[in-house]
Design an enzyme around this catalytic site. Structure first.
Site, PDB file in Angstrom:
ATOM      1  N   ALA A   1       5.891  -8.310   1.517  1.00 25.61           N
ATOM      2  CA  ALA A   1       6.523  -9.563   1.941  1.00 25.61           C
ATOM      3  C   ALA A   1       5.521 -10.610   2.430  1.00 25.61           C
ATOM      4  CB  ALA A   1       7.547  -9.285   3.040  1.00 25.61           C
TER       5      ALA A   1
ATOM      6  N   CYS B   1     -21.461  -8.048   2.680  1.00 20.66           N
ATOM      7  CA  CYS B   1     -21.445  -8.265   4.125  1.00 20.66           C
ATOM      8  C   CYS B   1     -20.026  -8.357   4.644  1.00 20.66           C
ATOM      9  CB  CYS B   1     -22.189  -9.539   4.452  1.00 20.66           C
ATOM     10  SG  CYS B   1     -23.932  -9.360   4.148  1.00 20.66           S
TER      11      CYS B   1
ATOM     12  N   ASN C   1      -5.932  -9.679  -7.126  1.00 17.65           N
ATOM     13  CA  ASN C   1      -6.047 -10.340  -5.835  1.00 17.65           C
ATOM     14  C   ASN C   1      -7.325 -11.150  -5.666  1.00 17.65           C
ATOM     15  OD1 ASN C   1      -6.790  -7.502  -6.050  1.00 17.65           O
ATOM     16  ND2 ASN C   1      -7.606  -7.710  -3.983  1.00 17.65           N
TER      17      ASN C   1
ATOM     18  N   SER D   1       0.847  -1.196   0.000  1.00 15.48           N
ATOM     19  CA  SER D   1       0.000   0.000   0.000  1.00 15.48           C
ATOM     20  C   SER D   1       0.877   1.239   0.000  1.00 15.48           C
ATOM     21  CB  SER D   1      -0.917   0.029   1.227  1.00 15.48           C
ATOM     22  OG  SER D   1      -1.874  -0.996   1.140  1.00 15.48           O
TER      23      SER D   1
ATOM     24  N   THR E   1      13.868   4.737  10.749  1.00 15.50           N
ATOM     25  CA  THR E   1      14.835   3.709  11.100  1.00 15.50           C
ATOM     26  C   THR E   1      14.457   2.376  10.472  1.00 15.50           C
ATOM     27  OG1 THR E   1      15.264   4.821  13.174  1.00 15.50           O
ATOM     28  CG2 THR E   1      15.883   2.497  13.064  1.00 15.50           C
TER      29      THR E   1
END
Lengths: 390, 203
Positions: free
Chosen positions: A201, A326, A152, A71, A238
């Site tokens: 990943a 739903c 997907n 994303s 980091t």
């Protein structure tokens, strides 16, 4: 009770080797940006992972930017082009498709709401784009074309190499969201000649919260997170050393097993498809019959609603997903299926089985034993039965 | 697999129980001659219900139902059936989604509006029964709530217009009834109600 996990397109369990590598290095605490020894150790892990990922994609490792996932990688590309357009880039239109993941679909809507131009390629009943439509929509104002490698939900594989060539011919750059394809089919950056590739990943047995964006060195890229020199200044923060190392190991394994795994998953998928078609009347197979991610099978059961099917299967230890409204939390069923021209009721009754390397023939036998009575039962309760032969 | 986090089921235990063992389901080929049948819901939101009732001495003596829908739709219709059997028509007419939801021990917010349609199907079945009997319908207007006070327009009127396919938008509703054209206070409330009704009845 047997546990059969068939939702590998949502996420995969980490590979045993990935878990071991993370466990073995859990005390690797250094900041990969530090010059001292513990920093250098962490940096070695990050750079080793970068090599594994680059090797899997057949690309220059200098082009890999680690992110928090796909994303982020997809936002990275789209927001780069927003910035470019703001800076007065000579091209100001983006072309994408109607079946992209929400992180592209909604980013596109966000851009449109702010006055940017985004065009959408339609797909046919199997989920395929048309190269002819792409050619017609391309022009000298197009900055970027973004088409997913494999979908997907329905698993359809798009003609990326051909689409990329068309985009380049028109002077546009090309991005593909390869999140679902990586580790399942060969994604070859050099052969396809693509400019940007997104990946995550946890879709190929790596850890969650880590992914990468490949960008051909030299193409435009604007920092998404400002505030540090990490990743050549493109992505501050980091390094999540352990997750990145885990991704490297997942990439190494994916490359090692790619061909056998794809064959194995397709065999299981076809066994499941044939079994369902033999045992259950009135089913609709969504997606493309052959150009399909090897582990993905999307099936609609008319007259039966998806969430009910999903929860009855869950009671039997079988875990799947559905395109029913739903389950999406909205009132509309899967926009991917609707974009394929699937009828709204058929979309509500869709179940996605997505297989992974841990699934076995026995798992499929178990599903084929449990699924037919569940469909029969849901159809028996349904108001919709008389309109079909279910 | 090691896992220190054990999940709850999606819905309450009562919902689960009704989902697994639905009561008063209309079985295939069952000999159930309904005195009145009502159907509501749409495929747009993926829920549709049909309710058949047998009426004896002004009471619901028996009831059968069918549902195309999710687990909470199945469970809430099943729960409604248990609640309604034995009720007088008047009591049954006053069943609300909240009463059904409370008996189920609650439902997720986003499920409530879309999946608890059993009471509406039941009212439609009672309407159908009274119409077939040629009897007046004393309940319909009693349960009606005034939505627009200036123009005296009720929710039942709005529902009827939507059901009949005469209204597809707020503008059309305004044209036909004049709602929210005077003080305009009711505008948001009516828009919300209309959106829900359009969703339920759109084919």
């Amino acid at each position: 009770m047997r546990n059969v996990y068939l939702d590998n397109n949502a996420t995969t369990p980490m590979a045993k080797e990935v878990i071991e590598l993370i466990q073995d290095n859990v005390e690797l605490y250094g900041n990969a940006s530090s010059m001292h020894r513990s920093g250098r150790d962490a940096d070695t892990a990050v750079e080793w992972a970068r090599e594994q990922v680059a090797s899997l994609l057949n690309c220059d490792k200098k082009g890999i930017v680690f992110t928090s996932g796909a994303s982020e990688a997809n936002n990275f590309v789209f927001l780069t082009f927003r910035d470019l357009i703001d800076e007065g880039y000579k091209r100001n239109r983006i072309i994408t498709t109607t079946i992209e993941h929400p992180c592209i679909e909604e980013t596109s809507q966000y851009l449109i709401s702010r006055g940017y131009k985004v065009d959408f390629l339609s797909v046919d009943r199997t989920g395929k784009i048309s190269l002819k439509e792409l050619e017609e929509k391309l022009g000298d104002d197009v900055a970027l074309v973004s088409i997913m490698t494999g979908n997907n939900e329905v698993g359809t594989i798009e003609p990326i190499k051909e689409a990329c060539a068309l985009a380049h011919k028109a002077g546009a750059l090309f991005h593909t969201d390869a999140t679902q394809a990586i580790g399942k089919i060969e994604v070859d950056v050099k052969d396809w000649d693509v400019d940007y590739v997104s990946m995550s990943a946890h879709k190929f047995y790596g850890p969650k919260g880590v992914g990468a964006l490949y960008h051909r060195p030299g193409v435009p890229l604007r920092p998404l997170i400002h505030g540090g020199h990490q990743e050549s200044g493109f992505r501050a923060g980091t390094y999540n050393t352990l997750a990145i190392a885990g991704m490297g190991e997942a990439a190494r394994l994916a490359k090692l097993n790619l061909k056998e795994e794809a064959e194995y998953l397709w065999k299981l998928r076809e066994k499941l498809r044939k079994g369902i078609e033999e045992r259950i009347p009135n089913v609709v197979i969504n997606g493309h019959p052959t150009d399909c991610l090897p582990g993905t099978l999307d099936v609609s059961f008319p007259c039966a609603e998806g969430e009910s099917i999903l929860l009855y299967l869950d009671m039997e230890g079988i875990q799947v997903s559905t395109g029913s409204a739903c389950a999406t939390g909205s009132l509309e069923p899967s926009y991917v299926l609707l974009a394929c021209g699937v009828d709204v009721e058929i979309a509500h009754g869709s179940i996605r089985f997505s297989l992974g390397r841990e699934n076995t023939e026995e798992d499929i036998d178990y599903v084929l034993e449990k699924l037919p009575p569940i469909i029969k039962r849901v159809r028996m309760m349904s108001t919709r039965k008389e309109q079909n032969n279910g | 697999m090691a896992n220190s986090f054990m999940s709850q089921w999606v819905y309450t235990d009562t919902v689960k129980e009704h989902f697994m063992n639905p009561r008063n389901l209309w079985q295939d080929g069952e000999d159930f001659e309904a005195d009145g049948i009502g159907e509501v819901g749409s495929l747009a939101c993926g829920d549709q219900m049909r309710v058949g009732i047998k009426v004896v001495d002004g009471k619901i003596q028996d009831l059968r139902w069918l549902t195309y829908g999710c687990a909470s739709a199945i469970a809430s219709t099943s729960m409604m059936s248990e609640m309604a059997i034995g009720m007088t028509l008047e009591e049954a007419y006053h069943l609300t989604p909240t009463m059904i939801m409370d008996e189920l021990g609650g439902l997720p917010e986003h499920k409530f509006h879309c999946s608890v349609l059993g009471d509406k199907a039941l009212r439609a079945a009672i309407d159908d029964y009274l119409e077939k009997q040629g009897m007046p319908n004393p309940y319909k207007n009693k349960v009606a709530k005034v939505m627009c006070e200036c123009k005296n327009v009720t929710d039942v009127q709005i529902e009827e217009l939507v059901k009949a396919g005469k209204v597809h938008s707020f503008e059309e509703l305004q044209e036909l009834t004049g709602v929210s054209t005077v003080c305009g206070k009711c505008k948001n409330k009516i828009k919300e109600e209309l959106e829900e009704l359009l969703h339920i009845y759109s084919k």
